[in-house]
Design a protein around this motif. Sequence first.
Motif, PDB file in Angstrom:
ATOM      1  N   LEU A  80     -23.284 -13.099   4.319  1.00 21.89           N
ATOM      2  CA  LEU A  80     -23.950 -12.971   3.026  1.00 21.89           C
ATOM      3  C   LEU A  80     -25.353 -13.559   3.157  1.00 21.89           C
ATOM      4  O   LEU A  80     -25.534 -14.777   3.159  1.00 21.89           O
ATOM      5  CB  LEU A  80     -23.161 -13.700   1.936  1.00 21.89           C
ATOM      6  N   GLN A  81     -26.339 -12.676   3.302  1.00 21.66           N
ATOM      7  CA  GLN A  81     -27.714 -13.091   3.577  1.00 21.66           C
ATOM      8  C   GLN A  81     -28.663 -12.585   2.497  1.00 21.66           C
ATOM      9  O   GLN A  81     -28.392 -11.592   1.843  1.00 21.66           O
ATOM     10  CB  GLN A  81     -28.172 -12.523   4.918  1.00 21.66           C
ATOM     11  N   TYR A  82     -29.794 -13.279   2.381  1.00 20.73           N
ATOM     12  CA  TYR A  82     -30.871 -12.745   1.546  1.00 20.73           C
ATOM     13  C   TYR A  82     -31.831 -11.909   2.372  1.00 20.73           C
ATOM     14  O   TYR A  82     -32.511 -11.025   1.855  1.00 20.73           O
ATOM     15  CB  TYR A  82     -31.620 -13.876   0.829  1.00 20.73           C
ATOM     16  N   SER A 107     -33.565 -10.714  -3.653  1.00 20.77           N
ATOM     17  CA  SER A 107     -32.392 -10.838  -2.802  1.00 20.77           C
ATOM     18  C   SER A 107     -31.989 -12.303  -2.659  1.00 20.77           C
ATOM     19  O   SER A 107     -30.795 -12.642  -2.725  1.00 20.77           O
ATOM     20  CB  SER A 107     -32.679 -10.215  -1.433  1.00 20.77           C
ATOM     21  N   LYS A 108     -32.955 -13.171  -2.500  1.00 20.34           N
ATOM     22  CA  LYS A 108     -32.683 -14.613  -2.417  1.00 20.34           C
ATOM     23  C   LYS A 108     -32.089 -15.121  -3.722  1.00 20.34           C
ATOM     24  O   LYS A 108     -31.112 -15.900  -3.718  1.00 20.34           O
ATOM     25  CB  LYS A 108     -33.987 -15.352  -2.100  1.00 20.34           C
ATOM     26  N   LEU A 111     -28.416 -13.984  -4.037  1.00 20.94           N
ATOM     27  CA  LEU A 111     -27.491 -14.751  -3.213  1.00 20.94           C
ATOM     28  C   LEU A 111     -27.227 -16.119  -3.836  1.00 20.94           C
ATOM     29  O   LEU A 111     -26.082 -16.599  -3.845  1.00 20.94           O
ATOM     30  CB  LEU A 111     -28.048 -14.902  -1.795  1.00 20.94           C
ATOM     31  N   LEU A 114     -24.842 -15.621  -6.630  1.00 21.25           N
ATOM     32  CA  LEU A 114     -23.483 -15.397  -6.137  1.00 21.25           C
ATOM     33  C   LEU A 114     -22.810 -16.741  -5.839  1.00 21.25           C
ATOM     34  O   LEU A 114     -21.653 -16.968  -6.225  1.00 21.25           O
ATOM     35  CB  LEU A 114     -23.536 -14.521  -4.892  1.00 21.25           C
ATOM     36  N   ASN A 184     -27.950 -19.145   3.496  1.00 14.70           N
ATOM     37  CA  ASN A 184     -27.057 -17.994   3.441  1.00 14.70           C
ATOM     38  C   ASN A 184     -25.610 -18.459   3.342  1.00 14.70           C
ATOM     39  O   ASN A 184     -25.319 -19.655   3.384  1.00 14.70           O
ATOM     40  CB  ASN A 184     -27.289 -17.097   4.651  1.00 14.70           C
ATOM     41  N   ASN A 374     -26.826  -5.933   3.563  1.00 16.31           N
ATOM     42  CA  ASN A 374     -26.637  -6.992   2.568  1.00 16.31           C
ATOM     43  C   ASN A 374     -25.755  -6.517   1.420  1.00 16.31           C
ATOM     44  O   ASN A 374     -26.005  -6.821   0.253  1.00 16.31           O
ATOM     45  CB  ASN A 374     -27.990  -7.444   1.993  1.00 16.31           C
ATOM     46  N   THR A 377     -24.505  -9.157  -1.168  1.00 22.11           N
ATOM     47  CA  THR A 377     -25.654  -9.682  -1.913  1.00 22.11           C
ATOM     48  C   THR A 377     -26.164  -8.644  -2.901  1.00 22.11           C
ATOM     49  O   THR A 377     -26.466  -8.956  -4.067  1.00 22.11           O
ATOM     50  CB  THR A 377     -26.777 -10.092  -0.954  1.00 22.11           C
TER      51      THR A 377
END
Length: 407
Positions: A80-82, A107-108, A111, A114, A184, A374, A377
């Motif tokens: 699970l990455q940004y 995206s960051k 995450l 989440l 992450n 991703n 994400t």
Amino acid sequence: MAATVARDLRTGRSPWMSRPLAAIPTLEMKRDQKADVIVLGAGISGAMVADALTDAGLDVVILDRRGPLLGSTPASTALLQYEIDTPLTKLAATIGLDRAERIWRRSKLALGALRERAAYLGIDADIADRDTLYLAGDLLDREALALEAEARRRAGFEVSLLTGPAVRERYRIAGRPAILGHGNLAADPRRLAAGFLRAALGRGARLYAPVTAAQVEATASGVSVATEEGPVVRGASLVFATGYELPKSVPRLGHRVVSTFCLATRPQPRAFATDLPFVWEASEPYLYMRSDQDGRIICGGEDEDLADEETRDALLPMKIKTIQAKLATLLPGIDTEAEYAWCGSFGASETGTPSIGPVPRLPGCYAVLGYGGNGITFSMMAAQILRGQIAGNGDPDADLFSFRRRF
């Protein structure tokens, strides 16, 4: 005729499938139903969307033609990455610096949301913070990697540029220059999706499965789904969260279905550094690797631009051998014998970005095409954006992922 393309999404077995998980309650569809929102799909995307919409106070019906968590979700390696597949420098060259930076920042944020949402809901899915090593490869060499690190710093991300010897000394990984990033997550994707589904069901969402959506009709007055089982489900809105089984009425916008291959070794925690980060390459296609809570190495890649299941499955033994050889080079001393091996359908897009939002010419219908590396994400990103579009005042970044955007 199903409303989405039907695929055999995966073959083989991932370690997540060997861990016991309490059954998620489903209902049998015996009569017509009504709801504020109909969600097609009970995988990770459908689970997060249903959680967000029920949290906003909406009545939600979820339909799935297999059953909950039986599609692509168990095949995820759950890095699970940004950081998205397309480097920030290359994305900026394609769509402009401002839009590229906004996508990376969102995206960051997704995450982070989440992580926070899972903690708030008390989801037990072996969630753990992980750093990420992005190794130089044929997409970005050492000089280009340095420019990428600078671009990420400019956009507000905390990263470090490591030399090959530093990578080898710190992580016992074959020395190649790398960008070190932070924040992450590792997780068990099956348990993660189950946690979000249970939260939605706890607020009154109804999950009907197995139920196949045969036809979708959308007008200004509402949406109806005729099922192959006979009953019709009606609502004000509908969300296609069908993963890599593409909705037939949704524009693809450069998205395509490819095949990916994965393995998991036996547990061997002493064979690698205790702080082993996620590892992936600035290459096309790229190798990706992580450890799990049991001390296995999970490694995948060797993506092929094909969607035919028979051809994909026939390639699995050869692909696993190739991944084993690459893993042995990357992480010397590891036992690469595959305790688990699997392959599956995987979504890719030209820019590594998802498409999320209203479906053109289908009033009241929305779709989540979280294609790219991703996916989970992007599922949280979709849940946030669709909550704003369906139950709130919109979303400031919706234009970045709209089906009407121009790349």
